[in-house]
Write a protein that holds these residues in place. Structure first.
Motif, PDB file in Angstrom:
ATOM      1  N   GLY A  94       0.831  -1.209   0.000  1.00 23.26           N
ATOM      2  CA  GLY A  94       0.000   0.000   0.000  1.00 23.26           C
ATOM      3  C   GLY A  94       0.855   1.244   0.000  1.00 23.26           C
ATOM      4  O   GLY A  94       1.778   1.384  -0.784  1.00 23.26           O
ATOM      5  N   ASN A  95       0.539   2.154   0.914  1.00 23.22           N
ATOM      6  CA  ASN A  95       1.277   3.405   1.052  1.00 23.22           C
ATOM      7  C   ASN A  95       2.176   3.294   2.278  1.00 23.22           C
ATOM      8  O   ASN A  95       1.689   3.110   3.390  1.00 23.22           O
ATOM      9  N   ILE A  96       3.470   3.421   2.059  1.00 21.28           N
ATOM     10  CA  ILE A  96       4.450   3.160   3.109  1.00 21.28           C
ATOM     11  C   ILE A  96       5.432   4.319   3.179  1.00 21.28           C
ATOM     12  O   ILE A  96       5.838   4.855   2.149  1.00 21.28           O
ATOM     13  N   THR A  97       5.829   4.665   4.396  1.00 22.55           N
ATOM     14  CA  THR A  97       6.904   5.635   4.594  1.00 22.55           C
ATOM     15  C   THR A  97       8.015   4.942   5.361  1.00 22.55           C
ATOM     16  O   THR A  97       7.798   4.429   6.456  1.00 22.55           O
ATOM     17  N   ALA A 102      20.330   8.745   9.894  1.00 14.08           N
ATOM     18  CA  ALA A 102      21.782   8.596  10.010  1.00 14.08           C
ATOM     19  C   ALA A 102      22.286   9.539  11.092  1.00 14.08           C
ATOM     20  O   ALA A 102      21.734  10.626  11.278  1.00 14.08           O
ATOM     21  N   PRO A 103      23.339   9.138  11.806  1.00 13.11           N
ATOM     22  CA  PRO A 103      23.860  10.015  12.853  1.00 13.11           C
ATOM     23  C   PRO A 103      24.379  11.335  12.283  1.00 13.11           C
ATOM     24  O   PRO A 103      25.035  11.359  11.246  1.00 13.11           O
ATOM     25  N   GLY A 104      24.026  12.419  12.947  1.00  4.21           N
ATOM     26  CA  GLY A 104      24.502  13.734  12.540  1.00  4.21           C
ATOM     27  C   GLY A 104      23.799  14.314  11.333  1.00  4.21           C
ATOM     28  O   GLY A 104      24.231  15.329  10.796  1.00  4.21           O
ATOM     29  N   ALA A 105      22.712  13.688  10.880  1.00  2.00           N
ATOM     30  CA  ALA A 105      21.989  14.180   9.702  1.00  2.00           C
ATOM     31  C   ALA A 105      20.489  14.093   9.969  1.00  2.00           C
ATOM     32  O   ALA A 105      20.037  13.237  10.721  1.00  2.00           O
ATOM     33  N   PRO A 106      19.710  14.974   9.351  1.00  2.00           N
ATOM     34  CA  PRO A 106      18.255  14.898   9.518  1.00  2.00           C
ATOM     35  C   PRO A 106      17.693  13.606   8.919  1.00  2.00           C
ATOM     36  O   PRO A 106      18.285  13.017   8.015  1.00  2.00           O
ATOM     37  N   ALA A 107      16.552  13.186   9.417  1.00  6.30           N
ATOM     38  CA  ALA A 107      15.903  11.967   8.930  1.00  6.30           C
ATOM     39  C   ALA A 107      15.491  12.132   7.468  1.00  6.30           C
ATOM     40  O   ALA A 107      15.056  13.196   7.043  1.00  6.30           O
ATOM     41  N   ALA A 108      15.651  11.052   6.710  1.00  4.60           N
ATOM     42  CA  ALA A 108      15.252  11.019   5.298  1.00  4.60           C
ATOM     43  C   ALA A 108      14.092  10.047   5.163  1.00  4.60           C
ATOM     44  O   ALA A 108      14.090   8.984   5.786  1.00  4.60           O
ATOM     45  N   ARG A 109      13.112  10.401   4.348  1.00  2.00           N
ATOM     46  CA  ARG A 109      11.929   9.561   4.187  1.00  2.00           C
ATOM     47  C   ARG A 109      11.786   9.097   2.742  1.00  2.00           C
ATOM     48  O   ARG A 109      11.761   9.908   1.827  1.00  2.00           O
ATOM     49  N   LEU A 110      11.671   7.789   2.601  1.00  2.00           N
ATOM     50  CA  LEU A 110      11.370   7.175   1.309  1.00  2.00           C
ATOM     51  C   LEU A 110       9.882   6.864   1.322  1.00  2.00           C
ATOM     52  O   LEU A 110       9.427   6.038   2.110  1.00  2.00           O
ATOM     53  N   VAL A 111       9.125   7.548   0.471  1.00  2.00           N
ATOM     54  CA  VAL A 111       7.672   7.379   0.437  1.00  2.00           C
ATOM     55  C   VAL A 111       7.312   6.499  -0.754  1.00  2.00           C
ATOM     56  O   VAL A 111       7.663   6.801  -1.894  1.00  2.00           O
ATOM     57  N   LEU A 112       6.618   5.406  -0.457  1.00  2.60           N
ATOM     58  CA  LEU A 112       6.144   4.473  -1.477  1.00  2.60           C
ATOM     59  C   LEU A 112       4.621   4.522  -1.476  1.00  2.60           C
ATOM     60  O   LEU A 112       4.003   4.458  -0.415  1.00  2.60           O
ATOM     61  N   LYS A 113       4.026   4.601  -2.664  1.00  2.00           N
ATOM     62  CA  LYS A 113       2.563   4.653  -2.767  1.00  2.00           C
ATOM     63  C   LYS A 113       2.075   3.633  -3.785  1.00  2.00           C
ATOM     64  O   LYS A 113       2.741   3.378  -4.789  1.00  2.00           O
ATOM     65  N   ASN A 160       4.247   4.467  -7.021  1.00  2.00           N
ATOM     66  CA  ASN A 160       4.955   5.729  -6.884  1.00  2.00           C
ATOM     67  C   ASN A 160       6.080   5.521  -5.879  1.00  2.00           C
ATOM     68  O   ASN A 160       5.823   5.160  -4.730  1.00  2.00           O
ATOM     69  N   VAL A 161       7.307   5.733  -6.321  1.00  2.18           N
ATOM     70  CA  VAL A 161       8.485   5.554  -5.470  1.00  2.18           C
ATOM     71  C   VAL A 161       9.188   6.898  -5.362  1.00  2.18           C
ATOM     72  O   VAL A 161       9.734   7.389  -6.353  1.00  2.18           O
ATOM     73  N   ALA A 162       9.125   7.512  -4.209  1.00  6.10           N
ATOM     74  CA  ALA A 162       9.763   8.814  -3.957  1.00  6.10           C
ATOM     75  C   ALA A 162       9.351   9.848  -5.001  1.00  6.10           C
ATOM     76  O   ALA A 162      10.175  10.604  -5.509  1.00  6.10           O
ATOM     77  N   GLY A 163       8.071   9.860  -5.352  1.00  2.00           N
ATOM     78  CA  GLY A 163       7.558  10.829  -6.310  1.00  2.00           C
ATOM     79  C   GLY A 163       7.707  10.426  -7.765  1.00  2.00           C
ATOM     80  O   GLY A 163       7.268  11.141  -8.657  1.00  2.00           O
ATOM     81  N   LEU A 164       8.308   9.283  -8.031  1.00  2.00           N
ATOM     82  CA  LEU A 164       8.515   8.801  -9.397  1.00  2.00           C
ATOM     83  C   LEU A 164       7.463   7.744  -9.725  1.00  2.00           C
ATOM     84  O   LEU A 164       7.319   6.760  -8.995  1.00  2.00           O
TER      85      LEU A 164
END
Length: 196
Positions: A94-97, A102-113, A160-164
């Motif tokens: 379905g729709n997954i985030t 990573a240490p010292g870096a802001p969180a990154a989100r891979l959005v799958l729809k 849809n994978v990360a907007g693609l």
């Protein structure tokens, strides 16, 4: 024992043995696999001297320390290897985030729809960015379903994978043997010597 006490005891046993929370997230009966590799993490700390050896060591340590979380999934197996390759099994469809921290870096989100059940999602060459990911090889992103066919064919589904937008492909079962394996990222800069 009086009848009301027996009834109360039976009622207590039935209540204790019932489902804990029927609305809690459940492990999917049609889980998907999400595989790929991380190239680097934007905003991560760098060594004062950047050589191929220090960069390889920095990335290895960074990848080993990166935390992965799949929203609304009570259980996911897999993880990130020291070369940045990752595999996540038992991910709900379905729709997954998926959040990479990573240490010292802001969180990154891979959005799958719109990911169908039992699919294999392949996301090569991701750059983790604050709150998103950059797909460095968008033409190689794949969403596959196993099918008893001779050659890969497209379905009428689009994920849809990360907007693609990615067409969902029916793939011969024999070609799906790698869906439970860590992918092999291309060899990058390697240190001349590795000391353990």
């Amino acid at each position: 024992m009086p009848m009301t006490a027996r009834f109360s005891l039976m009622l207590l046993v039935v209540a204790a043995c019932g489902p804990a929370n029927p609305n809690a997230p459940q492990v999917s009966k049609e889980p998907i696999s999400v595989r790929g590799w991380i190239v680097d993490v934007a905003g991560s700390p760098h060594a004062p001297f950047q050589t191929p050896e220090t960069e390889a060591a920095r990335r290895r340590q960074l990848f080993q320390s990166t935390y992965v979380d799949v929203e609304n999934a009570p259980y996911v197996s897999g993880g990130i290897a020291e070369n940045g390759a990752f595999i996540l099994l038992d991910v709900p469809p379905g729709n997954i985030t998926i959040t990479f921290t990573a240490p010292g870096a802001p969180a990154a989100r891979l959005v799958l729809k719109n990911i169908p059940g039992n699919a294999d999602v392949f996301v090569p060459a991701m750059l983790l960015k604050p709150d998103s990911v950059a797909l460095l090889e968008p033409k190689n992103v794949k969403v596959r379903l196993a099918a008893t066919i001779e050659r890969p064919t497209t379905t009428n589904l689009t994920a849809n994978v990360a907007g693609l937008a990615v067409p969902v492909m029916n793939t011969p079962i024999a070609q799906m043997a790698d869906r439970h394996d860590y992918p092999n990222p291309p060899a990058g800069l390697r240190p001349l010597a590795t000391v353990k």
